[in-house]
Design a protein around this motif. Structure first.
Motif, PDB file in Angstrom:
ATOM      1  N   ILE A 313      54.923 -22.633 -76.378  1.00 32.43           N
ATOM      2  CA  ILE A 313      55.772 -21.997 -77.388  1.00 32.43           C
ATOM      3  C   ILE A 313      54.968 -21.628 -78.632  1.00 32.43           C
ATOM      4  CG2 ILE A 313      57.789 -23.274 -76.582  1.00 32.43           C
ATOM      5  CD1 ILE A 313      57.616 -24.987 -79.112  1.00 32.43           C
ATOM      6  N   LEU A 314      53.720 -22.142 -78.742  1.00 35.79           N
ATOM      7  CA  LEU A 314      52.913 -21.959 -79.940  1.00 35.79           C
ATOM      8  C   LEU A 314      51.669 -21.116 -79.717  1.00 35.79           C
ATOM      9  CD1 LEU A 314      52.946 -25.731 -80.982  1.00 35.79           C
ATOM     10  CD2 LEU A 314      54.303 -23.928 -82.055  1.00 35.79           C
ATOM     11  N   GLU A 315      51.357 -20.811 -78.478  1.00 36.15           N
ATOM     12  CA  GLU A 315      50.072 -20.214 -78.164  1.00 36.15           C
ATOM     13  C   GLU A 315      50.054 -18.708 -78.459  1.00 36.15           C
ATOM     14  OE1 GLU A 315      48.765 -23.613 -74.966  1.00 36.15           O
ATOM     15  OE2 GLU A 315      49.502 -21.709 -74.194  1.00 36.15           O
ATOM     16  N   LYS A 316      48.882 -18.088 -78.284  1.00 38.38           N
ATOM     17  CA  LYS A 316      48.679 -16.728 -78.799  1.00 38.38           C
ATOM     18  C   LYS A 316      49.580 -15.690 -78.148  1.00 38.38           C
ATOM     19  CE  LYS A 316      44.872 -15.056 -75.875  1.00 38.38           C
ATOM     20  NZ  LYS A 316      43.514 -14.476 -75.871  1.00 38.38           N
ATOM     21  N   ASN A 317      50.104 -15.989 -76.948  1.00 42.26           N
ATOM     22  CA  ASN A 317      51.008 -15.053 -76.274  1.00 42.26           C
ATOM     23  C   ASN A 317      52.451 -15.541 -76.305  1.00 42.26           C
ATOM     24  OD1 ASN A 317      50.626 -17.234 -74.545  1.00 42.26           O
ATOM     25  ND2 ASN A 317      50.763 -15.979 -72.694  1.00 42.26           N
ATOM     26  N   SER A 318      52.827 -16.228 -77.380  1.00 43.65           N
ATOM     27  CA  SER A 318      54.185 -16.793 -77.454  1.00 43.65           C
ATOM     28  C   SER A 318      55.266 -15.723 -77.338  1.00 43.65           C
ATOM     29  CB  SER A 318      54.361 -17.598 -78.747  1.00 43.65           C
ATOM     30  OG  SER A 318      54.113 -16.782 -79.884  1.00 43.65           O
ATOM     31  N   ASN A 319      54.971 -14.497 -77.745  1.00 41.60           N
ATOM     32  CA  ASN A 319      55.954 -13.419 -77.571  1.00 41.60           C
ATOM     33  C   ASN A 319      56.173 -13.085 -76.100  1.00 41.60           C
ATOM     34  OD1 ASN A 319      56.199 -13.276 -80.304  1.00 41.60           O
ATOM     35  ND2 ASN A 319      55.214 -11.290 -80.543  1.00 41.60           N
ATOM     36  N   GLU A 320      55.175 -13.392 -75.257  1.00 39.14           N
ATOM     37  CA  GLU A 320      55.317 -13.185 -73.817  1.00 39.14           C
ATOM     38  C   GLU A 320      55.976 -14.386 -73.152  1.00 39.14           C
ATOM     39  OE1 GLU A 320      51.627 -12.163 -71.988  1.00 39.14           O
ATOM     40  OE2 GLU A 320      51.098 -10.710 -73.529  1.00 39.14           O
ATOM     41  N   THR A 321      55.622 -15.598 -73.570  1.00 33.96           N
ATOM     42  CA  THR A 321      56.165 -16.782 -72.902  1.00 33.96           C
ATOM     43  C   THR A 321      57.663 -16.930 -73.120  1.00 33.96           C
ATOM     44  OG1 THR A 321      55.631 -18.256 -74.785  1.00 33.96           O
ATOM     45  CG2 THR A 321      53.958 -18.005 -73.058  1.00 33.96           C
ATOM     46  N   VAL A 322      58.191 -16.347 -74.196  1.00 30.31           N
ATOM     47  CA  VAL A 322      59.632 -16.444 -74.446  1.00 30.31           C
ATOM     48  C   VAL A 322      60.411 -15.451 -73.593  1.00 30.31           C
ATOM     49  CG1 VAL A 322      59.793 -14.751 -76.330  1.00 30.31           C
ATOM     50  CG2 VAL A 322      61.324 -16.729 -76.309  1.00 30.31           C
ATOM     51  N   ALA A 323      59.754 -14.423 -73.076  1.00 31.53           N
ATOM     52  CA  ALA A 323      60.468 -13.370 -72.354  1.00 31.53           C
ATOM     53  C   ALA A 323      61.241 -13.880 -71.136  1.00 31.53           C
ATOM     54  CB  ALA A 323      59.489 -12.265 -71.945  1.00 31.53           C
ATOM     55  N   PRO A 324      60.650 -14.730 -70.262  1.00 33.94           N
ATOM     56  CA  PRO A 324      61.430 -15.237 -69.128  1.00 33.94           C
ATOM     57  C   PRO A 324      62.634 -16.067 -69.555  1.00 33.94           C
ATOM     58  CG  PRO A 324      59.084 -15.622 -68.789  1.00 33.94           C
ATOM     59  CD  PRO A 324      59.253 -15.194 -70.209  1.00 33.94           C
ATOM     60  N   VAL A 325      62.517 -16.730 -70.706  1.00 30.36           N
ATOM     61  CA  VAL A 325      63.645 -17.517 -71.207  1.00 30.36           C
ATOM     62  C   VAL A 325      64.776 -16.586 -71.629  1.00 30.36           C
ATOM     63  CG1 VAL A 325      64.377 -19.172 -72.973  1.00 30.36           C
ATOM     64  CG2 VAL A 325      62.099 -19.363 -71.950  1.00 30.36           C
ATOM     65  N   LEU A 326      64.449 -15.528 -72.352  1.00 26.41           N
ATOM     66  CA  LEU A 326      65.469 -14.565 -72.748  1.00 26.41           C
ATOM     67  C   LEU A 326      66.145 -13.923 -71.532  1.00 26.41           C
ATOM     68  CD1 LEU A 326      63.581 -12.872 -75.714  1.00 26.41           C
ATOM     69  CD2 LEU A 326      65.730 -14.148 -75.880  1.00 26.41           C
ATOM     70  N   GLN A 327      65.357 -13.623 -70.519  1.00 26.73           N
ATOM     71  CA  GLN A 327      65.933 -13.044 -69.297  1.00 26.73           C
ATOM     72  C   GLN A 327      66.884 -14.027 -68.627  1.00 26.73           C
ATOM     73  OE1 GLN A 327      62.515 -11.923 -66.961  1.00 26.73           O
ATOM     74  NE2 GLN A 327      61.843 -10.360 -68.425  1.00 26.73           N
ATOM     75  N   TRP A 328      66.475 -15.284 -68.561  1.00 24.43           N
ATOM     76  CA  TRP A 328      67.328 -16.301 -67.924  1.00 24.43           C
ATOM     77  C   TRP A 328      68.615 -16.501 -68.718  1.00 24.43           C
ATOM     78  CZ3 TRP A 328      69.347 -21.105 -69.170  1.00 24.43           C
ATOM     79  CH2 TRP A 328      69.835 -21.859 -68.096  1.00 24.43           C
ATOM     80  N   LEU A 329      68.487 -16.564 -70.031  1.00 22.82           N
ATOM     81  CA  LEU A 329      69.679 -16.730 -70.885  1.00 22.82           C
ATOM     82  C   LEU A 329      70.648 -15.586 -70.696  1.00 22.82           C
ATOM     83  CD1 LEU A 329      68.001 -17.975 -74.184  1.00 22.82           C
ATOM     84  CD2 LEU A 329      69.454 -19.332 -72.686  1.00 22.82           C
ATOM     85  N   ASP A 330      70.134 -14.359 -70.673  1.00 22.95           N
ATOM     86  CA  ASP A 330      71.000 -13.191 -70.513  1.00 22.95           C
ATOM     87  C   ASP A 330      71.719 -13.208 -69.171  1.00 22.95           C
ATOM     88  OD1 ASP A 330      70.436 -12.227 -73.014  1.00 22.95           O
ATOM     89  OD2 ASP A 330      68.975 -10.739 -72.345  1.00 22.95           O
ATOM     90  N   SER A 331      70.989 -13.582 -68.123  1.00 24.10           N
ATOM     91  CA  SER A 331      71.590 -13.540 -66.783  1.00 24.10           C
ATOM     92  C   SER A 331      72.499 -14.744 -66.518  1.00 24.10           C
ATOM     93  CB  SER A 331      70.489 -13.509 -65.722  1.00 24.10           C
ATOM     94  OG  SER A 331      69.705 -14.685 -65.745  1.00 24.10           O
ATOM     95  N   THR A 332      72.267 -15.848 -67.219  1.00 24.76           N
ATOM     96  CA  THR A 332      73.009 -17.075 -66.945  1.00 24.76           C
ATOM     97  C   THR A 332      74.221 -17.241 -67.839  1.00 24.76           C
ATOM     98  OG1 THR A 332      70.966 -18.148 -66.228  1.00 24.76           O
ATOM     99  CG2 THR A 332      72.825 -19.595 -66.767  1.00 24.76           C
ATOM    100  N   LEU A 333      74.067 -16.897 -69.127  1.00 27.44           N
ATOM    101  CA  LEU A 333      75.155 -17.145 -70.071  1.00 27.44           C
ATOM    102  C   LEU A 333      76.098 -15.965 -70.176  1.00 27.44           C
ATOM    103  CD1 LEU A 333      73.167 -18.889 -72.972  1.00 27.44           C
ATOM    104  CD2 LEU A 333      74.162 -19.880 -70.913  1.00 27.44           C
TER     105      LEU A 333
END
Length: 333
Positions: A313-333
């Motif tokens: 969540i803190l590393e240099k590509n944090s904008n990329e690592t959050v993307a699968p979470v946003l996709q999961w949230l959108d599809s699940t919630l």
């Protein structure tokens, strides 16, 4: 990486509403008067318009604090801002005794020593993983600027982990009474608070995203014994009221089920270069599926995001690592 101080580095301007409040602690009568034990600080963030129906509660790990979600060691915006920009109302907590939630040894018990630079390096930037762990671009030894930025925000763990996790869960349940139904996003040693909150208030938990959660089940992780599967604090099972030792044994042999877990949507997220290892996350997913949860276990490498460790969540590509979470949230919630 910018060499400018974070407050003048090139960052896009954003518009955000924010505020804070407290979940008060237990009132305790002492010789010095009535005092609070285990209050919890809560910061909320939202854009000009909230477009997502379910708010998010972000729960930090280990000896960290809510700022782990707000920014990165090199001064970039953290996951919390990504969620806000995606339309979510976000609550960021400092678990009781951490960050802006006051720690009182007399009321909360003794703590372990604060996190050392060496421990932080072991967890977040292990020397032996340098070749594969390419998303941690900073120094790995004590004295490295970004490593010490991370260490500066870390404190300690409670000596009594069972008490600490139970306290976390009680405050989260009280927060859920305020927020209404919400999704929980946990990191590392913050995961037990999420599992316990689901166990105690399943109707208020829309889902859980566990980023690099403590695992495998029933392990002893550096003195943190997960006696109840993925928690040190007791859970309520389908045989509530039985002897605690018997219930632990039933969870181990698979004959007991944790109340509230059946059908609960969960995402377990791991980095492919994490010292915790892919195997531990697989074992955690298997345990949760055995409890009836609807679990997706995702290693970031599986969606083309490689080189991340425990602090993804803190590393240099944090904008990329959050993307699968946003996709999961959108599809699940």
């Amino acid at each position: 990486m910018s060499t400018l101080p974070p407050f003048i580095a090139s960052q896009p301007a954003t518009s955000m509403r924010r505020g804070f409040f407290w979940i008060p602690g237990d009132l305790v009568e002492t010789d010095s008067g009535t005092r609070q034990r285990g209050a919890m600080y809560v910061e909320w963030l939202a854009g000009a318009e909230v477009t997502k129906p379910v708010p998010l509660i972000l729960i930090h790990g280990g000896g960290g604090q809510g700022t782990d979600w707000l920014g990165t060691p090199d001064g970039r915006p953290g996951w919390a801002q990504q969620f806000v920009e995606a339309g979510y109302l976000v609550y960021v907590v400092d678990r009781p005794g951490f960050g802006r939630s006051p720690y009182d040894e007399e009321l909360l018990g003794k703590s372990q020593p604060s996190m050392s630079s060496e421990t932080a390096s072991f967890l977040f930037a292990p020397q032996e993983a340098e070749e594969k762990h390419v998303q941690w671009p900073w120094g790995r030894a004590p004295g490295s600027r970004e490593l010490e930025q991370l260490v500066a925000g870390q404190s300690f763990l409670f000596s009594d982990r069972e008490f600490s996790q139970d306290l976390d869960a009680r405050r989260l349940v009280e927060l859920l009474d305020i927020t209404g139904r919400a999704a929980l996003i946990t990191h590392s040693a913050g995961a037990p608070a999420g599992w316990l909150a689901l166990n105690r208030r399943s109707d208020s938990v829309a889902g859980i995203v566990a980023v690099e959660p403590m695992a495998p089940p029933f392990a002893d992780i550096r003195g943190n014994e997960l006696k109840w599967g993925l928690t040190s604090a007791p859970v309520v099972t389908d045989q509530a009221g039985n002897d605690g030792g018997q219930e632990q044994s039933r969870l181990r042999d698979g004959s007991a089920r944790i109340a509230g877990f059946a059908g609960a949507p969960m995402l377990l997220l791991a980095g492919d270069a994490s010292g915790f290892g892919r195997g531990t996350q697989i074992q955690a997913a298997e345990f949760l599926r055995a409890q009836g949860a609807d679990v997706e276990a995702l290693n970031l490498a599986g969606c083309g995001i490689e080189g991340n460790g425990h602090g993804l969540i803190l590393e240099k590509n944090s904008n990329e690592t959050v993307a699968p979470v946003l996709q999961w949230l959108d599809s699940t919630l």
